[in-house]
Enzyme design. Structure first.
Site, PDB file in Angstrom:
ATOM      1  CG  ASN A 222       2.808  -1.067   2.929  1.00 37.15           C
ATOM      2  OD1 ASN A 222       2.310  -2.136   2.569  1.00 37.15           O
ATOM      3  ND2 ASN A 222       3.916  -0.587   2.399  1.00 37.15           N
ATOM      4  N   GLY A 223       1.266  -3.464   5.082  1.00 39.84           N
ATOM      5  CA  GLY A 223       1.836  -4.709   5.596  1.00 39.84           C
ATOM      6  C   GLY A 223       0.751  -5.675   6.050  1.00 39.84           C
TER       7      GLY A 223
ATOM      8  NE  ARG B  13       4.476   1.703  -1.615  1.00 46.81           N
ATOM      9  CZ  ARG B  13       5.669   1.137  -1.470  1.00 46.81           C
ATOM     10  NH1 ARG B  13       6.660   1.485  -2.258  1.00 46.81           N
ATOM     11  NH2 ARG B  13       5.859   0.217  -0.556  1.00 46.81           N
TER      12      ARG B  13
ATOM     13  CD  GLU C 261      10.098  -9.354 -18.008  1.00 43.82           C
ATOM     14  OE1 GLU C 261       9.702  -8.189 -17.841  1.00 43.82           O
ATOM     15  OE2 GLU C 261      10.017 -10.227 -17.104  1.00 43.82           O
TER      16      GLU C 261
ATOM     17  CE  LYS D 205       7.853  -0.828 -10.566  1.00 38.63           C
ATOM     18  NZ  LYS D 205       7.961  -1.470 -11.868  1.00 38.63           N
TER      19      LYS D 205
ATOM     20  CD  GLU E 129       3.926  -8.098 -14.933  1.00 36.90           C
ATOM     21  OE1 GLU E 129       4.361  -8.148 -13.772  1.00 36.90           O
ATOM     22  OE2 GLU E 129       4.542  -7.549 -15.866  1.00 36.90           O
TER      23      GLU E 129
ATOM     24  CB  CYS F 180      -0.893   0.005   1.239  1.00 35.21           C
ATOM     25  SG  CYS F 180      -1.838  -1.520   1.464  1.00 35.21           S
TER      26      CYS F 180
ATOM     27  CD1 TRP G 151      -2.374  -4.655  -4.848  1.00 38.40           C
ATOM     28  CD2 TRP G 151      -1.967  -5.979  -3.105  1.00 38.40           C
ATOM     29  NE1 TRP G 151      -2.229  -5.933  -5.323  1.00 38.40           N
ATOM     30  CE2 TRP G 151      -1.985  -6.773  -4.269  1.00 38.40           C
ATOM     31  CE3 TRP G 151      -1.730  -6.605  -1.881  1.00 38.40           C
ATOM     32  CZ2 TRP G 151      -1.770  -8.143  -4.253  1.00 38.40           C
ATOM     33  CZ3 TRP G 151      -1.524  -7.974  -1.846  1.00 38.40           C
ATOM     34  CH2 TRP G 151      -1.548  -8.729  -3.028  1.00 38.40           C
TER      35      TRP G 151
ATOM     36  CG  HIS H 189       9.577 -32.468 -24.601  1.00 40.26           C
ATOM     37  ND1 HIS H 189       9.777 -33.817 -24.757  1.00 40.26           N
ATOM     38  CD2 HIS H 189      10.686 -31.864 -25.105  1.00 40.26           C
ATOM     39  CE1 HIS H 189      10.957 -34.022 -25.315  1.00 40.26           C
ATOM     40  NE2 HIS H 189      11.528 -32.858 -25.549  1.00 40.26           N
TER      41      HIS H 189
ATOM     42  CE  LYS I 185       6.732  -6.430 -17.677  1.00 38.24           C
ATOM     43  NZ  LYS I 185       7.458  -7.405 -17.027  1.00 38.24           N
TER      44      LYS I 185
END
Length: 615
Positions: free
Chosen positions: A101-102, A27, A488, A610, A495, A2, A75, A511, A492
């Site tokens: 935050n946490g 955040r 990656e 983030k 996301e 957060c 968040w 496979h 992207k």
């Protein structure tokens, strides 16, 4: 994950807090709230949604005068995103107001005890439990707010960055930190509190970064008083001068931060090697590495711990270290590493990679590695971050603030730092010839021009995005150095567009994943000139035989793959070990344009934040 903001001083708090929340919205952005105090009344407004929704609600609900205030962008962890679970939270008396935050892991047992003592709760959050625990301690122990916070935090298990104030103390904010970042901006007769320095950079460039298990009492007209939460020792705070400017955290004319950050890559890669790489002289000099060179050269192996995009950078580094420096490398998800009782010895070097320097899982892996006697080297982007302080040594990337949640320039600057480390070790160990070493240095120094050239393909990539924006699935394939780039690229796309995508080593396609390929399946293949080129061409033939749609990343001038692929994205010719720095560019742009065309919030994708400061 957060964002928290606080202000106490001579100005109106609300504009500062609101602007700070907008800057910290990367955040967390599922709800937001603010509490203001004018010395008589606490005015609180909060809502599900984004900071813009909060701004609209505040204009209808409360007056905004007052020179003390705290704000929060959330968040969600405990409790769904809604108005009630949004921060700030009152204590039962209404005297204390907190933002957090946490995660408080033992909140349930504390909540049960508080209910037995007559407390009631309106939200599902652990934060409301914490503020009422502080109130109960304050009442039972008959202590001031700062002492009550200290006693209460010694009873909780978990992670936190908190800021709170007491209706009866209109000149004071109390803050504390464990596992989540917290910065205190020092102005003239005013103080700022935030998850990072971006909310107050235009007001002051002096900041205190609290260490874990430290708290601070912030009062107008006095110096900030910092003490240890457990030992109660007074700590002399270190006031750091910030190397940040307002321009770095604005969009600069781009539609999104993500696009701005994609286009910043040539300059930030150069910033990352500037002063460290002198190609014509054959010099790589990184103080964190030079001071500990023997640790690396005598290591039995290197263990890289990271999460997400940083983990992909670590996979690229595995190829580079083993190929050039001939040191065995293992790349671990930090989130799994700490829980599987790993075998670590004093002969191991652990490299921890994190953009924010605050990633909770990576921090936990660092602490475990240190307990086992390993030498721990950090690679992160944020000066003064927890990882930079917890590791034995390290090297900063110089990507500058990365606001877009989907990481781009952090990835390429991490690879740049790791490549320089590998080249320096290879040269010291004699595992690379002097001529090859000098060639690699010259190529790395000139890589920014090739990244710029790759960016020029954006119009063509935008056309490809238009063709495939409605696809339900994507497959990304690469070999060798470009297998992590395939991972990656798929990440992207997932996301920011919410399209399902998977990255695979190209040879693994047959496979299992080949069963998915039909005329509806776009397959992105990294097929640049390399030792694996002919093998990748064979993989493309296999896809084409099954009517898959082939989007190929190829070296300029390629003819063989161009005849097979449905669409191509060209990048300049580059030595194989440096190809990830250019092949990742078209994949970033492809994801970006697909997401924009689908109307997604590119900078703030759903469910993501983030800086992942909780496990």
């Amino acid at each position: 994950m957060c964002g928290i903001v606080g202000y106490i001083g001579k100005r109106d708090a609300y504009p500062i807090i609101l602007n700070g929340l907008k800057r910290l919205e990367y955040r967390g952005y599922d709800s937001a709230g603010v509490a203001l105090y004018d010395g008589t009344n606490i005015k609180l407004s909060k809502t599900k949604g984004k900071v813009a929704d909060l701004e609209e609600r505040v204009s209808k609900e409360i007056s905004t005068n007052g020179s003390l205030g705290i704000g929060h962008t959330r968040w969600a962890t405990h409790g769904v995103p809604n108005d009630i679970n949004s921060h700030p939270h009152y204590s039962n008396s209404g005297n204390l107001v907190i933002i957090h935050n946490g995660i408080i892991e033992n909140y349930a047992s504390i909540k049960k005890e508080l209910i037995n003592r007559g407390y009631t709760f309106t939200s599902d959050t652990d934060t409301e439990v914490l503020v009422n625990l502080i109130e109960e301690v304050k009442k039972q122990e008959d202590v001031k707010l700062g002492k009550a916070v200290q006693i209460a935090l010694n009873q909780v298990v978990g992670a936190y960055a908190i800021a709170l104030f007491d209706r009866n103390k209109p000149d004071e904010i109390v803050v504390a930190k464990l596992g989540s970042p917290l910065a205190i901006g020092i102005g003239e007769d005013e103080f700022f509190v935030a998850s990072d320095a971006t909310p107050f950079i235009e007001f002051t460039n002096n900041a205190i970064y609290l260490e874990d298990e430290e708290m601070a009492i912030i009062r107008r007209g006095r110096d900030v008083k910092v003490r240890k939460i457990k030992g109660d020792e007074i700590v002399a705070p270190y006031i750091q001068e910030l190397q940040l400017n307002l321009e770095q955290i604005e969009k600069g004319g781009y539609d999104h931060f993500m696009l701005k950050e994609i286009y910043e890559q040539p300059s930030v890669i150069k910033d990352t090697y500037r002063g460290r790489l002198l190609a014509n002289q054959g010099i790589i000099k990184m103080s964190g590495l030079e001071d500990n060179l023997s640790k690396f050269t005598n290591a039995d192996r290197i263990i890289i711990v990271a999460c997400g995009t940083s983990w992909h950078a670590g996979l690229v580094a595995e190829y580079i270290f083993e190929d050039l420096a001939r040191i065995p490398v293992e790349v671990e998800y930090a989130s799994e590493f700490r829980y599987r009782n790993p075998v670590i010895t004093e002969k191991d070097v652990v490299i921890a990679i994190s953009q924010s320097g605050e990633t909770a899982d990576t921090l936990a892996a660092i602490k475990l590695a240190k307990q086992k006697g390993a030498f721990v080297f950090g690679v992160c982007n944020v000066v003064g971050s927890t990882i930079s302080r917890e590791t034995h040594a390290g090297s900063y990337t110089h990507a500058g603030p990365e606001i877009g949640v989907a990481s781009t320039k952090a990835f390429t600057t991490q690879i740049t730092v790791l490549t320089m480390i590998a080249l320096r070790l290879a040269n010291v160990k004699g595992t690379i010839s002097q001529s090859d070493y000098m060639l690699q240095l010259r190529e790395l120094e000139s890589i920014t021009s090739k990244v710029e050239e790759a960016l020029q393909s954006e119009p063509k990539i935008k056309e490809i995005a238009q063709v495939f924006k409605d696809a339900a699935n994507f497959l990304y394939l690469g070999r060798g150095y470009n297998f992590p780039v395939a991972l990656e690229g798929a990440l992207k796309l997932k996301e920011i567009s919410y399209i399902h995508a998977e990255g695979y080593p190209a040879a693994e396609m047959k496979h299992g994943p080949i069963a998915l390929i039909d005329e509806q399946m776009p397959v992105v293949v990294i097929a640049v000139n390399s030792n694996h080129y002919e093998k990748v061409v064979s993989n493309i033939e296999e896809i084409k035989a099954r009517k898959g749609k082939i989007i190929a990343v190829v070296t300029e001038g390629d003819t063989q793959v161009k005849q097979l692929a449905d669409y191509i994205m060209e990048v300049p010719a580059t030595p194989e070990s440096l190809t990830p720095l250019v092949t990742t560019i078209p994949l970033q742009l492809l994801s970006y344009h697909i997401a924009v065309m689908l109307g997604k919030n590119v900078d703030q994708p759903r469910n993501l934040a983030k800086s992942v400061t909780v496990e």
